[in-house]
Design a protein around this motif. Structure first.
Motif, short mmCIF file in Angstrom:
data_model
loop_
_atom_site.label_atom_id
_atom_site.label_comp_id
_atom_site.label_asym_id
_atom_site.label_seq_id
_atom_site.Cartn_x
_atom_site.Cartn_y
_atom_site.Cartn_z
N ARG A 180 24.31 -40.20 0.78
CA ARG A 180 22.94 -40.56 0.21
C ARG A 180 22.74 -41.99 0.19
N ALA A 181 23.42 -42.84 0.08
CA ALA A 181 23.12 -44.25 -0.04
C ALA A 181 22.41 -44.41 1.48
N LYS A 182 22.68 -44.04 2.51
CA LYS A 182 22.22 -44.51 3.86
C LYS A 182 21.10 -43.34 4.00
N GLU A 183 20.70 -42.27 3.37
CA GLU A 183 19.23 -41.78 3.48
C GLU A 183 18.43 -42.18 2.62
N PHE B 220 18.54 -37.33 -7.55
CA PHE B 220 19.46 -38.57 -8.20
C PHE B 220 19.72 -38.25 -9.48
N GLU B 221 18.91 -38.15 -10.43
CA GLU B 221 18.97 -38.08 -11.78
C GLU B 221 20.21 -37.18 -12.37
N GLU B 222 20.20 -36.12 -11.63
CA GLU B 222 21.14 -34.92 -11.87
C GLU B 222 22.59 -35.61 -11.51
N PHE B 223 22.48 -36.03 -10.20
CA PHE B 223 23.73 -36.35 -9.41
C PHE B 223 24.43 -37.58 -10.22
N LYS C 236 16.67 -45.10 0.37
CA LYS C 236 16.57 -46.50 0.43
C LYS C 236 16.38 -46.86 -1.29
N THR C 237 15.60 -46.10 -1.94
CA THR C 237 15.33 -46.34 -3.26
C THR C 237 16.41 -46.52 -4.10
N ASN C 238 17.59 -45.60 -3.99
CA ASN C 238 18.74 -45.42 -4.85
C ASN C 238 19.79 -46.18 -4.20
N ALA C 239 19.89 -46.40 -3.03
CA ALA C 239 21.02 -46.89 -2.12
C ALA C 239 22.00 -47.81 -2.96
#
Length: 113
Positions: A63-66, A20-23, A68-71
């Motif tokens: 990624r939002a669907k998969e 997530f951080e790199e994305f 939940k933490t960073n959705a």
């Protein structure tokens, strides 16, 4: 836009998903670049920007669907990229490109990746 496109190519050829951080960092770099240079971009660079935004948007949606933490963050990234995609398409249209020409130009980038 060339540097961002090269980095995107690298990401697209990876077997694993970037964290997530790199994305998020890639997304922030993209948006900063668009905010600073959009008015000065030529047609080719705007087509590249459109392609990059569409890839980041679709990735963020998935990624939002998969994740939940960073959705919530992924949904925000997706929405911002959708906004930029629409703005770029509108701008290219004002420059005389039809939607078909825009799609063809982005598909050509996709084929070359």
């Amino acid at each position: 836009m060339d540097k961002l496109l090269e980095k995107l190519k690298e990401y697209l050829h990876m077997d694993t998903e970037i964290p997530f951080e790199e994305f998020s960092e890639y997304y922030r770099t993209l948006i900063a670049e668009l905010n600073q240079t959009f008015g000065d971009l030529d047609k080719d660079a705007r087509v590249k920007a459109l392609y990059i935004c569409s890839i980041v948007q679709s990735n963020a949606e998935a990624r939002a669907k998969e994740n939940k933490t960073n959705a919530k963050a992924y949904k925000k990234i997706s929405a911002k990229c959708a906004f930029w995609s629409d703005a770029i398409k509108f701008n290219l249209g004002k420059d005389g490109m039809s939607l078909e020409e825009i799609e063809q130009a982005t598909e050509e980038i996709n084929t070359n990746i």
